[in-house]
Design an enzyme around this catalytic site. Structure first.
Site, PDB file in Angstrom:
ATOM      1  N   ASN A 105       0.855  -1.187   0.000  1.00  0.00           N
ATOM      2  CA  ASN A 105       0.000   0.000   0.000  1.00  0.00           C
ATOM      3  C   ASN A 105       0.894   1.240   0.000  1.00  0.00           C
ATOM      4  O   ASN A 105       1.580   1.517   0.981  1.00  0.00           O
ATOM      5  CB  ASN A 105      -0.898  -0.008   1.245  1.00  0.00           C
ATOM      6  CG  ASN A 105      -1.965   1.035   1.177  1.00  0.00           C
ATOM      7  OD1 ASN A 105      -2.765   1.054   0.260  1.00  0.00           O
ATOM      8  ND2 ASN A 105      -2.002   1.916   2.171  1.00  0.00           N
ATOM      9  N   ASP A 121      -3.101   7.576   2.038  1.00  0.00           N
ATOM     10  CA  ASP A 121      -3.048   6.602   0.943  1.00  0.00           C
ATOM     11  C   ASP A 121      -2.810   7.318  -0.380  1.00  0.00           C
ATOM     12  O   ASP A 121      -3.522   8.250  -0.726  1.00  0.00           O
ATOM     13  CB  ASP A 121      -4.367   5.825   0.904  1.00  0.00           C
ATOM     14  CG  ASP A 121      -4.282   4.570   0.070  1.00  0.00           C
ATOM     15  OD1 ASP A 121      -3.607   4.597  -0.979  1.00  0.00           O
ATOM     16  OD2 ASP A 121      -4.896   3.574   0.454  1.00  0.00           O
ATOM     17  N   LYS A 137      -1.772  -2.487  -9.234  1.00  0.00           N
ATOM     18  CA  LYS A 137      -3.197  -2.219  -9.052  1.00  0.00           C
ATOM     19  C   LYS A 137      -3.430  -0.706  -8.956  1.00  0.00           C
ATOM     20  O   LYS A 137      -2.694  -0.007  -8.264  1.00  0.00           O
ATOM     21  CB  LYS A 137      -3.664  -2.909  -7.765  1.00  0.00           C
ATOM     22  CG  LYS A 137      -5.134  -2.736  -7.446  1.00  0.00           C
ATOM     23  CD  LYS A 137      -5.491  -3.514  -6.178  1.00  0.00           C
ATOM     24  CE  LYS A 137      -6.930  -3.347  -5.805  1.00  0.00           C
ATOM     25  NZ  LYS A 137      -7.224  -2.050  -5.222  1.00  0.00           N
TER      26      LYS A 137
END
Length: 192
Positions: A105, A121, A137
């Site tokens: 992440n 994020d 991703k």
């Protein structure tokens, strides 16, 4: 004092402590939720995100948080590994106590205090399957995040560079998180 220096001098967490993982965007709190501390070595720590962890969302000039439609974490148990100064954390996903995959992440380097830690994020993720196949991703989300003001171009370039470095670490099987490979949620806090 820089954000990474603040993290290095924060009080250490203890296994079993419940702390808050806070997402802070452009200096303002956006979302927070509790996690359980598994281990803390000062410059590296691990927390467990468990199903049912309640999300608290805060009003933000950026608008609603992408997860605002959920009141709690509805996914599997996730061990989250953080290291001071890195632009990413490593999440180990478990299905019914069995390891499923790593999830890298990409996020702001963590800053901590007695009650928890702050990050943000960056939208890009790498999924690493047990055979160490790397799947990129949400690359297409980076343009959207620039367009809506969450990220700027230089930050995106930094995130992409960090992702290439992580993908290379995985290919060489030189993962700093490999000492967690045998960990399972059934082991409980501090078990490794």
């Amino acid at each position: 004092m820089s954000r990474s220096m603040q993290m290095m001098f924060r009080p250490r967490f203890h296994p079993g402590d419940i702390v808050l993982r806070r997402e802070v965007l452009h200096g303002q709190l956006w979302m927070e939720h509790p996690v359980t501390v598994i281990d803390d070595r000062g410059d590296e720590f691990a927390v467990l995100l468990q199903p049912g962890s309640q999300f608290t969302f805060h009003d933000h000039p950026q608008g609603v948080h992408p997860w605002s439609g959920q009141s709690e974490w509805r996914g599997p148990e996730v061990l989250q590994l953080y290291r001071v100064g890195l632009w990413y954390s490593v999440w180990l996903f478990f299905d019914q106590g069995r390891f499923r995959n790593w999830y890298i992440n990409f996020e702001a380097p963590v800053v901590g205090d007695e009650g928890g830690f702050d990050t943000d994020d960056y939208g890009l993720d790498l999924i690493v399957n047990p055979g160490q196949e790397v799947v990129w991703k949400d690359v297409d989300h980076l343009d959207v995040m620039i367009g809506n003001g969450r990220l700027n171009s230089s930050k995106v370039l930094g995130v992409l560079a960090a992702a290439r470095q992580v993908a290379d670490l995985v290919r060489r099987d030189d993962r700093w998180w490999s000492s967690w490979d045998g960990w399972t949620p059934a082991g409980g806090p501090g078990c490794r």
